[in-house]
Design a protein around this motif. Structure first.
Motif, PDB file in Angstrom:
ATOM      1  N   LEU A 154       0.837  -1.201   0.000  1.00 11.84           N
ATOM      2  CA  LEU A 154       0.000   0.000   0.000  1.00 11.84           C
ATOM      3  C   LEU A 154       0.875   1.255   0.000  1.00 11.84           C
ATOM      4  CD1 LEU A 154      -2.686  -0.941   2.665  1.00 11.84           C
ATOM      5  CD2 LEU A 154      -3.087  -0.650   0.214  1.00 11.84           C
ATOM      6  N   PRO A 155       0.343   2.389  -0.464  1.00 11.11           N
ATOM      7  CA  PRO A 155       1.058   3.660  -0.270  1.00 11.11           C
ATOM      8  C   PRO A 155       1.123   3.988   1.208  1.00 11.11           C
ATOM      9  CG  PRO A 155      -1.152   4.062  -1.110  1.00 11.11           C
ATOM     10  CD  PRO A 155      -0.937   2.573  -1.167  1.00 11.11           C
ATOM     11  N   GLN A 156       1.937   4.952   1.579  1.00  9.03           N
ATOM     12  CA  GLN A 156       2.222   5.150   3.000  1.00  9.03           C
ATOM     13  C   GLN A 156       2.572   6.597   3.296  1.00  9.03           C
ATOM     14  OE1 GLN A 156       5.639   2.555   2.707  1.00  9.03           O
ATOM     15  NE2 GLN A 156       7.038   4.272   2.989  1.00  9.03           N
ATOM     16  N   ILE A 157       2.553   6.916   4.583  1.00  8.56           N
ATOM     17  CA  ILE A 157       3.247   8.090   5.087  1.00  8.56           C
ATOM     18  C   ILE A 157       4.382   7.571   5.960  1.00  8.56           C
ATOM     19  CG2 ILE A 157       1.205   9.574   5.091  1.00  8.56           C
ATOM     20  CD1 ILE A 157       1.252   9.240   8.199  1.00  8.56           C
ATOM     21  N   ASN A 158       5.386   8.394   6.200  1.00 11.01           N
ATOM     22  CA  ASN A 158       6.458   8.034   7.123  1.00 11.01           C
ATOM     23  C   ASN A 158       6.298   8.827   8.406  1.00 11.01           C
ATOM     24  OD1 ASN A 158       7.621   6.203   5.371  1.00 11.01           O
ATOM     25  ND2 ASN A 158       9.000   7.715   4.463  1.00 11.01           N
ATOM     26  N   LEU A 159       6.594   8.189   9.500  1.00 10.86           N
ATOM     27  CA  LEU A 159       6.476   8.812  10.809  1.00 10.86           C
ATOM     28  C   LEU A 159       7.833   8.757  11.486  1.00 10.86           C
ATOM     29  CD1 LEU A 159       4.245  10.049  12.621  1.00 10.86           C
ATOM     30  CD2 LEU A 159       4.051   7.815  13.717  1.00 10.86           C
ATOM     31  N   ALA A 160       8.342   9.918  11.906  1.00 16.23           N
ATOM     32  CA  ALA A 160       9.626  10.001  12.601  1.00 16.23           C
ATOM     33  C   ALA A 160       9.385  10.294  14.069  1.00 16.23           C
ATOM     34  CB  ALA A 160      10.489  11.095  11.979  1.00 16.23           C
ATOM     35  N   GLY A 170      13.013   7.078  28.546  1.00 19.80           N
ATOM     36  CA  GLY A 170      12.305   6.040  27.808  1.00 19.80           C
ATOM     37  C   GLY A 170      10.989   6.513  27.229  1.00 19.80           C
ATOM     38  N   LEU A 171      10.828   7.842  27.086  1.00 19.66           N
ATOM     39  CA  LEU A 171       9.549   8.403  26.643  1.00 19.66           C
ATOM     40  C   LEU A 171       9.732   9.233  25.378  1.00 19.66           C
ATOM     41  CD1 LEU A 171       8.257   9.683  30.104  1.00 19.66           C
ATOM     42  CD2 LEU A 171       7.608   7.557  28.956  1.00 19.66           C
ATOM     43  N   PRO A 172       8.741   9.198  24.484  1.00 19.20           N
ATOM     44  CA  PRO A 172       8.797  10.057  23.291  1.00 19.20           C
ATOM     45  C   PRO A 172       8.384  11.477  23.650  1.00 19.20           C
ATOM     46  CG  PRO A 172       6.748   8.833  23.278  1.00 19.20           C
ATOM     47  CD  PRO A 172       7.507   8.384  24.505  1.00 19.20           C
ATOM     48  N   PHE A 173       8.946  12.448  22.935  1.00 19.88           N
ATOM     49  CA  PHE A 173       8.506  13.830  23.194  1.00 19.88           C
ATOM     50  C   PHE A 173       8.392  14.645  21.902  1.00 19.88           C
ATOM     51  CE2 PHE A 173      13.101  13.846  23.438  1.00 19.88           C
ATOM     52  CZ  PHE A 173      13.477  14.965  22.731  1.00 19.88           C
ATOM     53  N   TYR A 174       8.671  14.023  20.751  1.00 18.86           N
ATOM     54  CA  TYR A 174       8.545  14.762  19.497  1.00 18.86           C
ATOM     55  C   TYR A 174       8.341  13.767  18.360  1.00 18.86           C
ATOM     56  CZ  TYR A 174       9.598  17.790  15.550  1.00 18.86           C
ATOM     57  OH  TYR A 174       9.515  18.486  14.368  1.00 18.86           O
ATOM     58  N   TYR A 175       7.556  14.186  17.362  1.00 25.01           N
ATOM     59  CA  TYR A 175       7.401  13.364  16.164  1.00 25.01           C
ATOM     60  C   TYR A 175       7.196  14.263  14.957  1.00 25.01           C
ATOM     61  CZ  TYR A 175       2.382  14.250  15.766  1.00 25.01           C
ATOM     62  OH  TYR A 175       1.166  14.860  15.583  1.00 25.01           O
ATOM     63  N   ARG A 176       7.418  13.710  13.800  1.00 23.61           N
ATOM     64  CA  ARG A 176       7.176  14.418  12.533  1.00 23.61           C
ATOM     65  C   ARG A 176       6.462  13.487  11.576  1.00 23.61           C
ATOM     66  NH1 ARG A 176      11.718  15.746   9.281  1.00 23.61           N
ATOM     67  NH2 ARG A 176      10.363  17.222   8.243  1.00 23.61           N
ATOM     68  N   LYS A 177       5.557  14.045  10.786  1.00 22.77           N
ATOM     69  CA  LYS A 177       4.902  13.309   9.706  1.00 22.77           C
ATOM     70  C   LYS A 177       5.601  13.662   8.396  1.00 22.77           C
ATOM     71  CE  LYS A 177       0.842  14.752   8.412  1.00 22.77           C
ATOM     72  NZ  LYS A 177       0.885  15.197   7.003  1.00 22.77           N
ATOM     73  N   LEU A 178       5.945  12.623   7.612  1.00 22.41           N
ATOM     74  CA  LEU A 178       6.692  12.832   6.377  1.00 22.41           C
ATOM     75  C   LEU A 178       5.972  12.166   5.216  1.00 22.41           C
ATOM     76  CD1 LEU A 178      10.063  11.630   7.915  1.00 22.41           C
ATOM     77  CD2 LEU A 178       9.464  14.013   7.560  1.00 22.41           C
ATOM     78  N   ALA A 179       6.229  12.657   4.018  1.00 21.73           N
ATOM     79  CA  ALA A 179       5.691  11.999   2.821  1.00 21.73           C
ATOM     80  C   ALA A 179       6.271  10.590   2.713  1.00 21.73           C
ATOM     81  CB  ALA A 179       6.030  12.807   1.564  1.00 21.73           C
ATOM     82  N   GLY A 180       5.485   9.674   2.170  1.00 21.30           N
ATOM     83  CA  GLY A 180       5.875   8.268   2.151  1.00 21.30           C
ATOM     84  C   GLY A 180       7.054   7.933   1.275  1.00 21.30           C
ATOM     85  N   ASN A 181       7.415   8.823   0.349  1.00 23.36           N
ATOM     86  CA  ASN A 181       8.521   8.522  -0.564  1.00 23.36           C
ATOM     87  C   ASN A 181       9.834   9.183  -0.165  1.00 23.36           C
ATOM     88  OD1 ASN A 181       7.701  11.110  -1.069  1.00 23.36           O
ATOM     89  ND2 ASN A 181       7.555  10.897  -3.302  1.00 23.36           N
ATOM     90  N   ILE A 182       9.918   9.732   1.057  1.00 19.02           N
ATOM     91  CA  ILE A 182      11.143  10.396   1.501  1.00 19.02           C
ATOM     92  C   ILE A 182      12.038   9.384   2.212  1.00 19.02           C
ATOM     93  CG2 ILE A 182      12.106  12.153   3.041  1.00 19.02           C
ATOM     94  CD1 ILE A 182       9.668  13.831   2.564  1.00 19.02           C
ATOM     95  N   PRO A 183      13.283   9.183   1.755  1.00 20.42           N
ATOM     96  CA  PRO A 183      14.184   8.242   2.428  1.00 20.42           C
ATOM     97  C   PRO A 183      14.697   8.813   3.742  1.00 20.42           C
ATOM     98  CG  PRO A 183      15.323   9.337   0.615  1.00 20.42           C
ATOM     99  CD  PRO A 183      13.887   9.776   0.539  1.00 20.42           C
ATOM    100  N   ASP A 184      15.140   7.918   4.631  1.00 16.24           N
ATOM    101  CA  ASP A 184      15.604   8.331   5.959  1.00 16.24           C
ATOM    102  C   ASP A 184      16.711   9.374   5.880  1.00 16.24           C
ATOM    103  OD1 ASP A 184      13.829   6.640   7.098  1.00 16.24           O
ATOM    104  OD2 ASP A 184      15.279   5.109   7.692  1.00 16.24           O
ATOM    105  N   LEU A 226      17.035  14.304   8.048  1.00  7.97           N
ATOM    106  CA  LEU A 226      17.769  14.885   9.173  1.00  7.97           C
ATOM    107  C   LEU A 226      17.860  16.401   9.090  1.00  7.97           C
ATOM    108  CD1 LEU A 226      19.270  14.259  11.764  1.00  7.97           C
ATOM    109  CD2 LEU A 226      21.374  14.051  10.433  1.00  7.97           C
ATOM    110  N   LYS A 227      18.020  16.935   7.893  1.00 13.86           N
ATOM    111  CA  LYS A 227      18.170  18.382   7.727  1.00 13.86           C
ATOM    112  C   LYS A 227      16.970  19.133   8.306  1.00 13.86           C
ATOM    113  CE  LYS A 227      18.944  21.947   4.213  1.00 13.86           C
ATOM    114  NZ  LYS A 227      19.118  22.217   2.766  1.00 13.86           N
ATOM    115  N   ASN A 228      15.764  18.677   7.982  1.00 15.65           N
ATOM    116  CA  ASN A 228      14.567  19.338   8.501  1.00 15.65           C
ATOM    117  C   ASN A 228      14.367  19.068   9.989  1.00 15.65           C
ATOM    118  OD1 ASN A 228      13.555  20.720   6.233  1.00 15.65           O
ATOM    119  ND2 ASN A 228      12.760  18.823   5.376  1.00 15.65           N
ATOM    120  N   LEU A 229      14.815  17.901  10.470  1.00 18.21           N
ATOM    121  CA  LEU A 229      14.728  17.633  11.904  1.00 18.21           C
ATOM    122  C   LEU A 229      15.564  18.651  12.685  1.00 18.21           C
ATOM    123  CD1 LEU A 229      13.847  15.633  14.221  1.00 18.21           C
ATOM    124  CD2 LEU A 229      16.129  14.649  13.966  1.00 18.21           C
TER     125      LEU A 229
END
Length: 536
Positions: free
Chosen positions: A207-213, A221-235, A239-242
């Motif tokens: 299926l098509p996808q979105i990427n979640l960082a 041991g806890l998350p405190f930030y996330y980003r939603k990315l287009a599904g075709n962006i490689p890892d 980093l630059k936008n992070l």
């Protein structure tokens, strides 16, 4: 005639209108007239009638009575399940999560928490079954949240609100800790979301996808930030936008841990430019890494370099990085050396496994050639490792290129980490391996929080649902961390633990304080293991 619900983001009130359609003869098109008939009660979902403008003027004339501090009086008799939601209430208070949500989402913070609770406790159920769960459980909002209302809540969560929340959560993390950063793919059936694209799916889904960082604090041991990315962006491209996000949010003293998918010269230069500390896994196929391995190749497998606990030989090489920074405003390039540490590890068991696997592949490929069963996909392997000769008398002769085989096997069993902060190799490895908690978090957010397939149809709803799921992930991460530390996983799964607590009831009667039902000794032990005071 139809009934229309319209949510006011400023006041948090859902107004109800009576809509009547008619034909406009002048404009030759259908039109509609709306009449305000009331507002929707958030607790019961019923329509509270309005008496028109006169009531509004009356409310303006009458002075508003300030709300009394303290708990809200009980106005109805009820008996509901309380043990699991009480646990989540207390976790929210312990982490400051409830306070941060209230500050950033003053009108909908209780709804966000209640939906997050539902995602945690009813992981296999869709949101349209919230009404049944709500009627049986005591939760922050206290009333039903219909599907349409949940969509409105998701859509009302703005980027500004989320940024404020991330800032508050970051301040609650340990100052001197590394942050694990990684991405995952989330498949979607939607054909309308612009960021849903076909890309490298980490679960081999078609299926098509979105990427979640996600960014996790390793000590907390806890998350405190996330980003939603287009599904075709490689890892490697994320980093630059992070780093730009970190700067915009005011995050300081950042220390990142990343796997080898994020390694590139541009990313390392970017980390140096922002003066951030980092630990990054690096492939052994890179030329400068192999040069450094060659320096310790003959000495690494000594007794002094063996760590018995991990079964690894290790050493650290102090070397230099060729730093480059382009400055368009000055039209020049800064080129200088930066100190860097390359941590080299050798696993003799992995070496043996890799060698055996390669030898078996070599035998299989040679048999293909000898039998005349060439496979186009294997052509590059044939050319690299075999010498093929064919004569009229002896036929086809296939000889292995021993030099090529030795070069390939030379670096089997090795892996490397790169850091710009001084530490020994085993400390770096321990920090890196703690990154596994982010992999577990991806499992939590997909399976436990029902995000393996996205079914939303609008960008705003998607953004809001991801945020509420992220809030739920904080609660789940707290529970799993304490279960791991106290050995609760020997006796419970997360679901069975929550189910055991969920049996505790509470009783509410007007004019009386909240009364909690019987709490068994095993239930008390669970609360105490999770560092929560049992309900009294």
């Amino acid at each position: 005639m139809a009934i229309i619900n319209q949510f006011d983001k400023r006041s948090g009130i859902t107004y109800v209108y009576e809509s009547t359609s008619y034909w406009d003869k002048e404009k030759q098109q259908p039109r509609a007239k709306r009449k305000l008939i009331g507002k929707r009660d958030p607790a019961t979902g019923e329509i509270i009638p309005t008496d028109g403008r006169g009531k509004k003027r009356k409310e303006q004339l009458e002075p508003l009575q300030p709300a009394k501090p303290g708990p809200v009086p009980i106005d109805r008799t009820s008996r509901r399940f309380y043990g699991a939601t009480y646990l989540l209430d207390e976790i929210g208070n312990t982490l400051g999560l409830s306070q941060d949500l209230k500050q950033c989402f003053p009108t909908i913070h209780k709804q966000i928490q209640s939906i997050a609770y539902y995602l945690i406790l009813e992981s296999d159920s869709p949101l349209f079954r919230f009404e049944r769960w709500s009627s049986l459980h005591k939760h922050p909002y206290g009333g039903n949240i219909p599907s349409q209302r949940s969509s409105e809540i998701f859509s009302s969560i703005s980027e500004e609100m989320k940024s404020s929340f991330f800032k508050l959560q970051e301040k609650r993390r340990h100052e001197d800790e590394y942050w694990a950063y990684d991405t995952t793919s989330v498949s979607s059936y939607s054909q309308t979301l612009c960021q849903v694209q076909y890309g490298k799916n980490k679960e081999h889904d078609r299926l098509p996808q979105i990427n979640l960082a996600l960014v996790f604090g390793q000590k907390s041991g806890l998350p405190f930030y996330y980003r939603k990315l287009a599904g075709n962006i490689p890892d490697v491209s994320t980093l630059k936008n992070l780093l730009a996000d970190f700067e915009a949010l005011g995050f300081e003293k950042v220390k990142l841990i990343m796997d080898r998918g994020f390694y590139s010269e541009a990313n390392i230069n970017g980390l140096f430019k922002e003066r951030l500390k980092f630990i990054v896994a690096v492939q052994t196929g890179i030329s400068f890494v192999r040069r450094e391995i060659d320096k310790v190749y003959d000495t690494i497998r000594s007794y002094d370099n063996l760590d018995e606990q991990h079964g690894l030989y290790s050493t650290t090489v102090l070397t230099e990085w060729d730093y480059r920074q382009e400055r368009p405003y000055k039209k020049d390039v800064i080129a200088e050396k930066r100190r860097i540490y390359l941590h080299v590890y050798f696993n003799i068991d992995k070496y043996a496994d890799d060698e055996t696997s390669f030898d078996r592949k070599l035998l299989s490929m040679r048999k293909e050639l000898q039998d005349g069963k060439h496979t186009p996909e294997h052509e590059s392997f044939y050319k690299k490792y075999f010498e093929i000769k064919e004569t009229p008398v002896r036929g086809m002769q296939v000889t292995v290129k021993e030099d090529a085989v030795r070069k390939s096997k030379r670096y089997y069993g090795y892996f490397t980490l790169m850091s710009n902060e001084k530490m020994d190799a085993m400390t770096a490895l321990q920090l890196y391996r703690n990154k596994d908690l982010i992999e577990k978090a991806f499992g939590n957010i997909k399976d436990r929080l029902n995000l393996r397939r996205l079914l939303v149809s609008s960008e705003r709803s998607l953004d809001g649902k991801l945020f509420v799921s992220f809030v739920a992930l904080i609660y789940v991460s707290y529970i799993k961390n304490h279960m791991q530390e106290t050995g609760l996983f020997k006796d419970y799964t997360v679901q069975s633990l929550l189910d055991k607590l969920d049996l505790i009831e509470c009783f509410e009667n007007p004019g009386h304080a909240l009364r909690v039902g019987e709490v068994l000794s095993k239930q008390k032990q669970i609360y105490e293991a999770l560092a929560i005071t049992p309900p009294a």
